[in-house]
Design an enzyme around this catalytic site. Sequence first.
Site, PDB file in Angstrom:
ATOM      1  N   GLU A  26       1.955  -2.130  -5.376  1.00 48.43           N
ATOM      2  CA  GLU A  26       2.656  -2.339  -4.127  1.00 48.43           C
ATOM      3  C   GLU A  26       2.379  -1.580  -2.963  1.00 48.43           C
ATOM      4  O   GLU A  26       2.039  -2.778  -1.431  1.00 48.43           O
ATOM      5  CB  GLU A  26       3.721  -3.868  -4.426  1.00 48.43           C
ATOM      6  CG  GLU A  26       3.215  -4.293  -5.682  1.00 48.43           C
ATOM      7  CD  GLU A  26       2.503  -5.750  -5.503  1.00 48.43           C
ATOM      8  OE1 GLU A  26       2.049  -6.229  -4.396  1.00 48.43           O
ATOM      9  OE2 GLU A  26       2.068  -6.355  -6.293  1.00 48.43           O
ATOM     10  N   HIS A  29      -0.557  -1.355  -0.970  1.00 49.53           N
ATOM     11  CA  HIS A  29      -1.202  -2.678   0.006  1.00 49.53           C
ATOM     12  C   HIS A  29       0.349  -2.502   0.917  1.00 49.53           C
ATOM     13  O   HIS A  29      -0.290  -2.444   2.096  1.00 49.53           O
ATOM     14  CB  HIS A  29      -0.640  -4.178  -0.570  1.00 49.53           C
ATOM     15  CG  HIS A  29      -1.210  -4.191  -1.472  1.00 49.53           C
ATOM     16  ND1 HIS A  29      -2.774  -4.548  -1.437  1.00 49.53           N
ATOM     17  CD2 HIS A  29      -1.340  -4.988  -3.171  1.00 49.53           C
ATOM     18  CE1 HIS A  29      -3.055  -5.260  -2.843  1.00 49.53           C
ATOM     19  NE2 HIS A  29      -2.281  -4.947  -3.832  1.00 49.53           N
TER      20      HIS A  29
END
Length: 438
Positions: A26, A29
């Site tokens: 994550e 991202h």
Amino acid sequence: MSHTLAYILGIVILIIGIGLSVALHELGHMLPAKHFGVKVPEYFIGFGPKLWSTRRGETEYGIKAIWLGGYVRLLGMLPPARPGHPDKPGSMVAEARAESLDELGPDEQDRAFYRLSVPKKLLVMAGGILTNLALGVICLTVALGVIGQPAYTATLASVSECVSSDIDAGAACTDADPTSPAAAAGLQVGDTIVSWDGEPTATWAEVQAAIAASGTEPADVVVERDGQALTLTITAVEVPRTVYDAEGNPATDASGEVITEPRPYVGIGPSLGTVRTPAGEIPRVVGDAVGQTLKAIVTLPAGLYHAVAAGLGLEERNAEGLVSLVGVGRIAGEVSSAGTGTDMGLPFSVRLFSMLSLLGSLNLALFAFNLIPLLPLDGGHVAGACWEGIRRLWARAHGNPDPGYADTARMLPVGQVVFYLLILMAVLLIWVDIVAPI
């Protein structure tokens, strides 16, 4: 440590490893998204009830109870409906668009994800995928090059006292059996064979080759014992040994009798340990692992079929086939507890290699799985960005107006079907791992 406690510890280590992998995925991202100005209100590891959170700037960072994934919320993932093509009021697509954009203020509209250029979208969405690839490669590289693969080493785990009447059957020594060459020369458990008849021996395979090459002639053998080098003279004896086929089964002749052949015998056995893979071979081994993982994703329907067939008892379970997180957890528990109870001989290095390899394989699986170009997977967003780029290049090349953003919201119904199929696949694999474990 008890066997049960070690088993649980292995599962806990796996859960922590998955949590860290998800956290870094994550981050892959979030970091480029923040760098490009996208508004990111939430970054969470896990799903379900919130256990802890803290706010830094406009982003809330936290941990939730179920560590089977995580998410980073990027505002404006879906573009507004195109002029002249309104969504049906109250539809799933209309509600998803509204939810994607409603936290952006009037002066924040340019911070929506959909407004990024195609290269920036690709960097944001591929960031998580490539993070898992990097983690998988790092875990496997450390496992292979630093810890080493499980192998029989040149360190002795056993020294036979005699040349028994049936060596391959492990027959006990009797008063009539002659002393083994190893015992006669003074070899001891824990000795490391450094060289045999002048040939360096770093692995058990090299020890075996050196014994075969020297035959029954006296050989000078250098061993390391308690940090000191000792030279012993060993004369192997020739004894009949069982011949094994490529599958490891005793070979038989036309009449069904087991085939034997005379071979030099010393009376020593190796210890299990780890042998580091040469640096030059690591890229090939890791590359093969990546290739096999990609192949498993391409052949996913066939792999699922064979797993279910194994669960129904129609075929044997493939040890290299698909496995659920339940199956992976069981493997982690068995790896962690393999050095306890009745398995005290399994070295820690072997268990560490297995655990690192397992985490590396999981990250490669996440990498490959997220390449599938369908929502809700990262690959779906990557495919949307690629399609947007192709449309714009085509329009520019033909002197046509900019066609605008790719409307990935239209793919949400497909994404919902994919989501339910993923749940069904997970349930089926969990069932298979319970009824027909690897």
